[in-house]
Design a protein around this motif. Sequence first.
Motif, PDB file in Angstrom:
ATOM      1  N   PHE A   8      -7.643 -10.696   6.072  1.00  0.00           N
ATOM      2  CA  PHE A   8      -7.825 -11.537   4.892  1.00  0.00           C
ATOM      3  C   PHE A   8      -6.811 -11.144   3.822  1.00  0.00           C
ATOM      4  CE2 PHE A   8     -10.426  -7.792   4.264  1.00  0.00           C
ATOM      5  CZ  PHE A   8     -10.323  -7.490   2.912  1.00  0.00           C
ATOM      6  N   ASP A   9      -6.465 -12.127   3.003  1.00  0.00           N
ATOM      7  CA  ASP A   9      -5.574 -11.919   1.871  1.00  0.00           C
ATOM      8  C   ASP A   9      -6.430 -12.002   0.611  1.00  0.00           C
ATOM      9  OD1 ASP A   9      -3.291 -11.550   0.425  1.00  0.00           O
ATOM     10  OD2 ASP A   9      -2.310 -13.414   1.032  1.00  0.00           O
ATOM     11  N   GLN A  10      -6.300 -11.016  -0.267  1.00  0.00           N
ATOM     12  CA  GLN A  10      -7.137 -10.971  -1.464  1.00  0.00           C
ATOM     13  C   GLN A  10      -6.366 -10.344  -2.615  1.00  0.00           C
ATOM     14  OE1 GLN A  10     -10.364  -8.126  -1.501  1.00  0.00           O
ATOM     15  NE2 GLN A  10     -11.698  -9.464  -2.690  1.00  0.00           N
ATOM     16  N   VAL A  11      -6.477 -10.941  -3.792  1.00  0.00           N
ATOM     17  CA  VAL A  11      -5.890 -10.390  -5.004  1.00  0.00           C
ATOM     18  C   VAL A  11      -6.974 -10.356  -6.073  1.00  0.00           C
ATOM     19  CG1 VAL A  11      -4.122 -10.623  -6.783  1.00  0.00           C
ATOM     20  CG2 VAL A  11      -3.619 -11.324  -4.430  1.00  0.00           C
ATOM     21  N   LEU A  12      -7.101  -9.204  -6.738  1.00  0.00           N
ATOM     22  CA  LEU A  12      -8.131  -9.004  -7.752  1.00  0.00           C
ATOM     23  C   LEU A  12      -7.512  -8.469  -9.033  1.00  0.00           C
ATOM     24  CD1 LEU A  12      -9.933  -7.032  -5.096  1.00  0.00           C
ATOM     25  CD2 LEU A  12     -11.308  -8.793  -6.183  1.00  0.00           C
ATOM     26  N   THR A  13      -8.178  -8.726 -10.160  1.00  0.00           N
ATOM     27  CA  THR A  13      -7.827  -8.042 -11.398  1.00  0.00           C
ATOM     28  C   THR A  13      -8.737  -6.823 -11.546  1.00  0.00           C
ATOM     29  OG1 THR A  13      -9.372  -9.370 -12.720  1.00  0.00           O
ATOM     30  CG2 THR A  13      -7.111 -10.179 -12.521  1.00  0.00           C
ATOM     31  N   ALA A  14      -8.229  -5.803 -12.229  1.00  0.00           N
ATOM     32  CA  ALA A  14      -8.989  -4.559 -12.388  1.00  0.00           C
ATOM     33  C   ALA A  14      -8.593  -3.888 -13.696  1.00  0.00           C
ATOM     34  CB  ALA A  14      -8.733  -3.613 -11.212  1.00  0.00           C
ATOM     35  N   GLN A  15      -9.345  -2.883 -14.066  1.00  0.00           N
ATOM     36  CA  GLN A  15      -9.010  -2.049 -15.213  1.00  0.00           C
ATOM     37  C   GLN A  15      -9.451  -0.628 -14.914  1.00  0.00           C
ATOM     38  OE1 GLN A  15     -11.316  -3.687 -18.462  1.00  0.00           O
ATOM     39  NE2 GLN A  15     -13.031  -2.333 -18.075  1.00  0.00           N
ATOM     40  N   LEU A  16      -8.868   0.329 -15.642  1.00  0.00           N
ATOM     41  CA  LEU A  16      -9.346   1.687 -15.535  1.00  0.00           C
ATOM     42  C   LEU A  16     -10.753   1.742 -16.105  1.00  0.00           C
ATOM     43  CD1 LEU A  16      -6.244   3.815 -16.551  1.00  0.00           C
ATOM     44  CD2 LEU A  16      -6.974   3.110 -14.280  1.00  0.00           C
ATOM     45  N   ALA A  17     -11.655   2.423 -15.414  1.00  0.00           N
ATOM     46  CA  ALA A  17     -13.044   2.488 -15.841  1.00  0.00           C
ATOM     47  C   ALA A  17     -13.141   3.052 -17.244  1.00  0.00           C
ATOM     48  CB  ALA A  17     -13.860   3.339 -14.870  1.00  0.00           C
ATOM     49  N   GLY A  18     -13.929   2.394 -18.086  1.00  0.00           N
ATOM     50  CA  GLY A  18     -14.141   2.876 -19.444  1.00  0.00           C
ATOM     51  C   GLY A  18     -13.428   2.089 -20.510  1.00  0.00           C
ATOM     52  N   GLY A  19     -12.620   1.085 -20.120  1.00  0.00           N
ATOM     53  CA  GLY A  19     -11.980   0.286 -21.156  1.00  0.00           C
ATOM     54  C   GLY A  19     -10.692  -0.345 -20.704  1.00  0.00           C
ATOM     55  N   TRP A  20     -10.082  -1.115 -21.601  1.00  0.00           N
ATOM     56  CA  TRP A  20      -8.841  -1.813 -21.300  1.00  0.00           C
ATOM     57  C   TRP A  20      -7.655  -0.876 -21.470  1.00  0.00           C
ATOM     58  CZ3 TRP A  20      -8.351  -6.340 -18.982  1.00  0.00           C
ATOM     59  CH2 TRP A  20      -9.458  -7.183 -18.953  1.00  0.00           C
ATOM     60  N   MET A  21      -7.529   0.045 -20.535  1.00  0.00           N
ATOM     61  CA  MET A  21      -6.405   0.977 -20.539  1.00  0.00           C
ATOM     62  C   MET A  21      -5.507   0.661 -19.365  1.00  0.00           C
ATOM     63  SD  MET A  21      -8.467   4.518 -21.386  1.00  0.00           S
ATOM     64  CE  MET A  21      -9.508   4.335 -19.940  1.00  0.00           C
ATOM     65  N   THR A  22      -4.290   1.155 -19.408  1.00  0.00           N
ATOM     66  CA  THR A  22      -3.358   0.958 -18.310  1.00  0.00           C
ATOM     67  C   THR A  22      -2.900   2.302 -17.781  1.00  0.00           C
ATOM     68  OG1 THR A  22      -1.490   0.834 -19.838  1.00  0.00           O
ATOM     69  CG2 THR A  22      -2.551  -1.242 -19.226  1.00  0.00           C
ATOM     70  N   LEU A  23      -2.243   2.268 -16.625  1.00  0.00           N
ATOM     71  CA  LEU A  23      -1.691   3.481 -16.057  1.00  0.00           C
ATOM     72  C   LEU A  23      -0.550   3.984 -16.920  1.00  0.00           C
ATOM     73  CD1 LEU A  23      -1.521   2.388 -12.311  1.00  0.00           C
ATOM     74  CD2 LEU A  23      -3.303   3.775 -13.394  1.00  0.00           C
ATOM     75  N   ARG A  24      -0.246   5.262 -16.818  1.00  0.00           N
ATOM     76  CA  ARG A  24       0.881   5.819 -17.548  1.00  0.00           C
ATOM     77  C   ARG A  24       2.175   5.169 -17.073  1.00  0.00           C
ATOM     78  NH1 ARG A  24      -1.901  10.395 -15.919  1.00  0.00           N
ATOM     79  NH2 ARG A  24      -0.267  10.892 -14.425  1.00  0.00           N
ATOM     80  N   ASP A  25       3.190   5.175 -17.933  1.00  0.00           N
ATOM     81  CA  ASP A  25       4.439   4.487 -17.620  1.00  0.00           C
ATOM     82  C   ASP A  25       5.013   4.921 -16.285  1.00  0.00           C
ATOM     83  OD1 ASP A  25       4.283   3.091 -19.958  1.00  0.00           O
ATOM     84  OD2 ASP A  25       5.667   4.387 -21.067  1.00  0.00           O
ATOM     85  N   GLU A  26       4.919   6.216 -15.998  1.00  0.00           N
ATOM     86  CA  GLU A  26       5.520   6.698 -14.756  1.00  0.00           C
ATOM     87  C   GLU A  26       4.731   6.258 -13.534  1.00  0.00           C
ATOM     88  OE1 GLU A  26       3.225  10.245 -16.570  1.00  0.00           O
ATOM     89  OE2 GLU A  26       4.459   8.552 -17.235  1.00  0.00           O
ATOM     90  N   GLU A  27       3.533   5.702 -13.745  1.00  0.00           N
ATOM     91  CA  GLU A  27       2.725   5.218 -12.632  1.00  0.00           C
ATOM     92  C   GLU A  27       2.795   3.707 -12.510  1.00  0.00           C
ATOM     93  OE1 GLU A  27      -1.055   6.828 -13.832  1.00  0.00           O
ATOM     94  OE2 GLU A  27      -0.821   8.596 -12.568  1.00  0.00           O
ATOM     95  N   ASP A  28       3.748   3.099 -13.199  1.00  0.00           N
ATOM     96  CA  ASP A  28       3.806   1.644 -13.245  1.00  0.00           C
ATOM     97  C   ASP A  28       4.110   1.034 -11.890  1.00  0.00           C
ATOM     98  OD1 ASP A  28       3.990  -0.956 -14.680  1.00  0.00           O
ATOM     99  OD2 ASP A  28       6.071  -0.802 -14.026  1.00  0.00           O
ATOM    100  N   ALA A  29       4.936   1.651 -11.091  1.00  0.00           N
ATOM    101  CA  ALA A  29       5.277   1.098  -9.791  1.00  0.00           C
ATOM    102  C   ALA A  29       4.033   1.002  -8.915  1.00  0.00           C
ATOM    103  CB  ALA A  29       6.336   1.960  -9.115  1.00  0.00           C
ATOM    104  N   ALA A  30       4.072   0.037  -8.001  1.00  0.00           N
ATOM    105  CA  ALA A  30       2.929  -0.169  -7.117  1.00  0.00           C
ATOM    106  C   ALA A  30       2.700   1.034  -6.217  1.00  0.00           C
ATOM    107  CB  ALA A  30       3.161  -1.419  -6.285  1.00  0.00           C
ATOM    108  N   ARG A  31       1.446   1.295  -5.916  1.00  0.00           N
ATOM    109  CA  ARG A  31       1.102   2.335  -4.955  1.00  0.00           C
ATOM    110  C   ARG A  31      -0.063   1.860  -4.102  1.00  0.00           C
ATOM    111  NH1 ARG A  31      -2.263   6.809  -8.496  1.00  0.00           N
ATOM    112  NH2 ARG A  31      -2.340   5.626 -10.418  1.00  0.00           N
ATOM    113  N   THR A  32      -0.142   2.374  -2.876  1.00  0.00           N
ATOM    114  CA  THR A  32      -1.211   2.009  -1.965  1.00  0.00           C
ATOM    115  C   THR A  32      -2.371   2.976  -2.132  1.00  0.00           C
ATOM    116  OG1 THR A  32       0.410   1.162  -0.380  1.00  0.00           O
ATOM    117  CG2 THR A  32      -1.816   1.576   0.436  1.00  0.00           C
ATOM    118  N   VAL A  33      -3.573   2.430  -2.299  1.00  0.00           N
ATOM    119  CA  VAL A  33      -4.766   3.251  -2.459  1.00  0.00           C
ATOM    120  C   VAL A  33      -5.755   2.899  -1.353  1.00  0.00           C
ATOM    121  CG1 VAL A  33      -4.490   3.531  -4.944  1.00  0.00           C
ATOM    122  CG2 VAL A  33      -5.809   1.597  -4.078  1.00  0.00           C
ATOM    123  N   THR A  34      -6.477   3.914  -0.894  1.00  0.00           N
ATOM    124  CA  THR A  34      -7.482   3.745   0.153  1.00  0.00           C
ATOM    125  C   THR A  34      -8.867   3.747  -0.472  1.00  0.00           C
ATOM    126  OG1 THR A  34      -6.071   4.825   1.802  1.00  0.00           O
ATOM    127  CG2 THR A  34      -8.431   4.716   2.279  1.00  0.00           C
TER     128      THR A  34
END
Length: 214
Positions: free
Chosen positions: A141-167
């Motif tokens: 299946f193909d799926q795209v979702l929106t998400a946020q860091l738990a606890g509020g509308w925060m984003t990843l640090r700049d150095e983590e901006d590139a895509a990464r694969t998570v399990t």
Amino acid sequence: MVTPELAVHGLVLLGTDTVYAVHMATFTAPYDFQAVLRVTLDTDTYRTARKRYGTSALFTVSPRTLLLKDLEPGASFPADLYFGRFGRDGELLGEVRMEIEERLYVGHPTEPTIEPTPLRYVLFGREQLYLAHVFTRPPDFDQVLTAQLAGGWMTLRDEEDAARTVTIPNRPDDLPGRLHPGEQLTTGGVELQVLAEVYLETNDLVGGARAGEA
């Protein structure tokens, strides 16, 4: 058989200030690759519509042709922009020219194995986070979702901006095991809350060509 020159590809568009495109993959060449791209568009049509309909609304584009070699930074091509899914019930909004700014992720199907496949997603985004399911072998299946860091509308640090694969731990890689809006989980040292499902497709990933094409 669909030749690369006649192939009609599709991309899901995400974001407002920073715009991303996710390739709508199948298991049949020349569509058999996943890609997450950071792109720019030459008109404000998309941003205006995105602001009107919201973060989780589905927008797609259909480039004339698209090959892996076309996904290098600096490449550009014309495409038709749709509100909704192109080729089905999508509303044509006009033509845009898309330019590739950065290729964040490219993936291909895996070889069949008797071992269970873990549920994996590509995590990416700046102002908003996104999760794109990693496809492996049919049926999938193909799926795209929106998400946020738990606890509020925060984003990843700049150095983590590139895509990464998570399990996703302790979850089967199948349709019932997929992530759902409202879930909160920890993966790769990041606590995430899943917000909304932008796109879900199963027909294109049963093993043949994209639905509606021969």
